[in-house]
Design an enzyme around this catalytic site. Structure first.
Site, PDB file in Angstrom:
ATOM      1  N   PHE A 131       1.523  -1.900   0.093  1.00 24.29           N
ATOM      2  CA  PHE A 131      -0.077   0.060  -0.348  1.00 24.29           C
ATOM      3  C   PHE A 131       1.058   1.799   0.057  1.00 24.29           C
ATOM      4  O   PHE A 131       1.726   1.441   0.411  1.00 24.29           O
ATOM      5  CB  PHE A 131      -0.793  -0.070   1.487  1.00 24.29           C
ATOM      6  CG  PHE A 131      -2.462   0.634   1.519  1.00 24.29           C
ATOM      7  CD1 PHE A 131      -3.093   1.152   0.728  1.00 24.29           C
ATOM      8  CD2 PHE A 131      -2.058   2.132   2.022  1.00 24.29           C
ATOM      9  CE1 PHE A 131      -4.323   1.880   0.688  1.00 24.29           C
ATOM     10  CE2 PHE A 131      -2.935   2.750   1.936  1.00 24.29           C
ATOM     11  CZ  PHE A 131      -4.234   2.112   1.026  1.00 24.29           C
ATOM     12  N   ASP A 208       0.942  -5.082   7.699  1.00 28.48           N
ATOM     13  CA  ASP A 208       0.090  -4.682   7.844  1.00 28.48           C
ATOM     14  C   ASP A 208      -1.199  -5.322   7.483  1.00 28.48           C
ATOM     15  O   ASP A 208      -1.199  -6.171   6.434  1.00 28.48           O
ATOM     16  CB  ASP A 208       0.402  -3.276   6.350  1.00 28.48           C
ATOM     17  CG  ASP A 208      -0.623  -2.906   6.554  1.00 28.48           C
ATOM     18  OD1 ASP A 208      -2.116  -2.900   7.181  1.00 28.48           O
ATOM     19  OD2 ASP A 208      -0.639  -1.334   5.892  1.00 28.48           O
ATOM     20  N   TYR A 233     -11.936   1.084  10.392  1.00 32.05           N
ATOM     21  CA  TYR A 233     -12.812   1.299   9.699  1.00 32.05           C
ATOM     22  C   TYR A 233     -12.787   1.127   8.055  1.00 32.05           C
ATOM     23  O   TYR A 233     -13.817   0.742   7.569  1.00 32.05           O
ATOM     24  CB  TYR A 233     -12.997   2.413   9.628  1.00 32.05           C
ATOM     25  CG  TYR A 233     -11.670   3.192   8.436  1.00 32.05           C
ATOM     26  CD1 TYR A 233     -10.983   2.500   6.973  1.00 32.05           C
ATOM     27  CD2 TYR A 233     -10.229   3.329   9.662  1.00 32.05           C
ATOM     28  CE1 TYR A 233      -9.710   3.092   6.235  1.00 32.05           C
ATOM     29  CE2 TYR A 233      -8.678   4.232   8.417  1.00 32.05           C
ATOM     30  CZ  TYR A 233      -8.708   4.030   7.136  1.00 32.05           C
ATOM     31  OH  TYR A 233      -7.498   3.718   6.294  1.00 32.05           O
ATOM     32  N   LYS A 234     -12.639  -0.198   7.392  1.00 30.30           N
ATOM     33  CA  LYS A 234     -12.134  -1.319   6.628  1.00 30.30           C
ATOM     34  C   LYS A 234     -12.937  -2.991   7.445  1.00 30.30           C
ATOM     35  O   LYS A 234     -14.628  -2.718   7.867  1.00 30.30           O
ATOM     36  CB  LYS A 234     -11.285  -1.829   6.296  1.00 30.30           C
ATOM     37  CG  LYS A 234     -10.471  -1.045   5.426  1.00 30.30           C
ATOM     38  CD  LYS A 234      -9.261  -0.577   5.159  1.00 30.30           C
ATOM     39  CE  LYS A 234      -8.474   0.433   4.347  1.00 30.30           C
ATOM     40  NZ  LYS A 234      -7.002   0.065   4.270  1.00 30.30           N
ATOM     41  N   ARG A 383     -12.157  -2.920  -8.037  1.00 30.48           N
ATOM     42  CA  ARG A 383     -12.333  -3.721  -6.592  1.00 30.48           C
ATOM     43  C   ARG A 383     -13.939  -3.901  -7.085  1.00 30.48           C
ATOM     44  O   ARG A 383     -14.102  -3.117  -5.865  1.00 30.48           O
ATOM     45  CB  ARG A 383     -11.498  -2.997  -6.011  1.00 30.48           C
ATOM     46  CG  ARG A 383     -10.675  -3.924  -5.009  1.00 30.48           C
ATOM     47  CD  ARG A 383      -9.991  -3.377  -4.419  1.00 30.48           C
ATOM     48  NE  ARG A 383     -10.638  -2.004  -3.151  1.00 30.48           N
ATOM     49  CZ  ARG A 383     -10.044  -1.602  -2.130  1.00 30.48           C
ATOM     50  NH1 ARG A 383      -8.727  -1.961  -1.931  1.00 30.48           N
ATOM     51  NH2 ARG A 383     -10.529  -0.748  -1.259  1.00 30.48           N
TER      52      ARG A 383
END
Ligand SMILES: *Cc1c(COP(=O)(O)O)cnc(C)c1O
Length: 423
Positions: A131, A208, A233-234, A383
């Site tokens: 990322f 991560d 928050y995902k 995605r």
């Protein structure tokens, strides 16, 4: 129905939904628009009904009435939510997880702590499809400390080949840092094997977990992983800007020192002593005042994920992504789409990327006309996130059906080819 012609009817999706042990959880989320299909719970999870209530209480009662007296309850939240993550989301022991700050800031804190623990070594290893914020943090550290950043190549669809990583490891490596599930393709790494490879050369490993916590099992303890960070928050549905978590294996905690010496990491904080003397345990990785409202959001989200159970979430996530791949092969491949994620469900997390040469235009058309929310990811990927508690099999069927109709009618060509700032 013969074995070589799969059942692509909507009624099969309905049967799968009827047999889904997690189906009941859908009712625990706020759904403002039932016709909108949300396939982006891996970027921002949906709002749990209980969260709105919990945060309202925190604002009106705890802040409004309790005022500063409420800190007596708030002060434990970073540790309490961390322990809830350790108990029900990732494999970790009590006192190994703490919540606060952003993923980026936690990554920085833990990376510095690891580098300082290996002062004679000069290399950080990561991969080129990690990322971007992770890559930037390591670039900044390499620049500031004159270290070598060794970036190995990952296939953007298949993920990192462990042999390529192995070839980059030697006794100069202080830190290896990788995403457990790749944000673009969803490729899932073998945590135990990669951790063992880093340890063979004496390096520390920092995972991560942003796309794996709440979607796949995260075997931190049994892998012997050293350090980890991840978002709430995902898949954990903590809400926009909810704070991130960090993990430090207990045996390492007292040996490691993070670089931001703040008063929330201080032993006997309210003695207001003038000299920094960090806490012995996980709290030494705290910095300043924690974001209380975001922590309550994270706590509610974590509670629901833990109740659903990681193995059931993994089972449904794999079934949803496999179903999507099956429909994509049948309906979308003839329209120029290819699956840009590992085809084997064991090797991917809970999202699937599709390659299409006009993916950005398709994405805009799908949101506006199809009423399906996916993500666009560079260079030309659509995605589709299948967070196991919210989309149904019928949602996957409807979304894929809407997508094929739009592209068959070439409606996506009516949208601009230029990308906007937020995708
Ligand atoms: C979403 C995500 C982040 C986000 O970091 P923030 O500091 O919360 O903005 C970091 N790493 C990965 C792998 C992610 O998927």
């Amino acid at each position: 129905m013969s074995a070589d012609s799969p059942d692509l009817s909507r009624s099969r999706a309905e049967l799968l939904d009827a047999a889904d042990p997690l189906a009941e959880f859908r009712t625990r989320f706020t759904v403002a628009d039932p016709d909108l299909i949300y396939l982006d719970g891996n970027s921002l999870g949906r709002l749990p009904v209980s969260t709105a209530e919990r945060i309202r209480t925190a604002i009106e009662d705890e802040w409004g009435r309790g005022l500063i007296r409420s800190w007596a309850a708030w002060i434990d939240l970073p540790r309490r939510v961390g322990d809830a993550i350790a108990a029900g989301v990732v494999e970790a022991r009590p006192g190994e997880v703490l919540v606060g700050d952003s993923t980026t800031v936690n990554l920085y804190k833990l990376a510095v702590a690891a580098l300082d623990a290996r002062p004679e070594r000069r290399v950080i290893v990561t991969d080129d499809d990690n990322f971007p914020t992770d890559l930037y943090v390591f670039q900044g550290l390499a620049h500031a400390r004159k270290l070598e950043l060794r970036i190995v190549h990952s296939d953007i669809d298949a993920g990192l080949d462990p042999a390529v990583l192995d070839a980059a490891l030697d006794e100069d490596v202080a830190l290896v840092s990788l995403s457990h599930v790749a944000y673009r393709s969803g490729a899932l790494l073998d945590m135990a094997a990669v951790t063992a490879a880093a340890h063979r050369v004496g390096a520390l490993i920092l995972w991560d977990l942003s796309h794996s916590a709440g979607s796949v099992p995260v075997p931190l303890t049994s892998s012997g992983a050293d350090l980890a960070v991840g978002c709430t928050y995902k898949y954990l549905n903590g809400g926009p800007g909810a704070p991130a978590f960090l993990y430090v294996r207990s045996e390492l905690q007292e040996q490691l020192q993070q670089p931001i010496w703040g008063w929330f990491g201080q032993r006997d904080q309210f003695a207001m002593g003038g000299m920094y003397d960090p806490q012995p345990g996980i709290e030494r990785f705290a910095v300043g005042t924690p974001p209380v409202l975001g922590l309550y959001g994270a706590e509610e989200g974590v509670r629901m994920i833990a109740e659903a159970g990681v193995l059931r979430l993994r089972g449904k996530g794999a079934a949803l992504t496999s179903y999507l791949v099956e429909l994509a092969d049948a309906w979308l491949a003839p329209l120029g789409f290819t699956v840009a994620s590992p085809r084997n469900a064991d090797q991917r997390g809970s999202h699937v990327s599709l390659h299409h040469p006009q993916a950005w235009q398709v994405c805009q058309a799908l949101i506006e006309r199809g009423r399906v929310i996916p993500d666009f990811r560079t260079p030309d990927r659509l995605r589709l996130g299948l967070a196991a508690l919210t989309p149904s099999f019928a949602d996957v069927w409807d979304a894929t059906d809407r997508l094929r109709r739009l592209v068959e009618a070439e409606e996506h060509l009516e949208y601009p080819g230029e990308r906007s700032r937020v995708t």
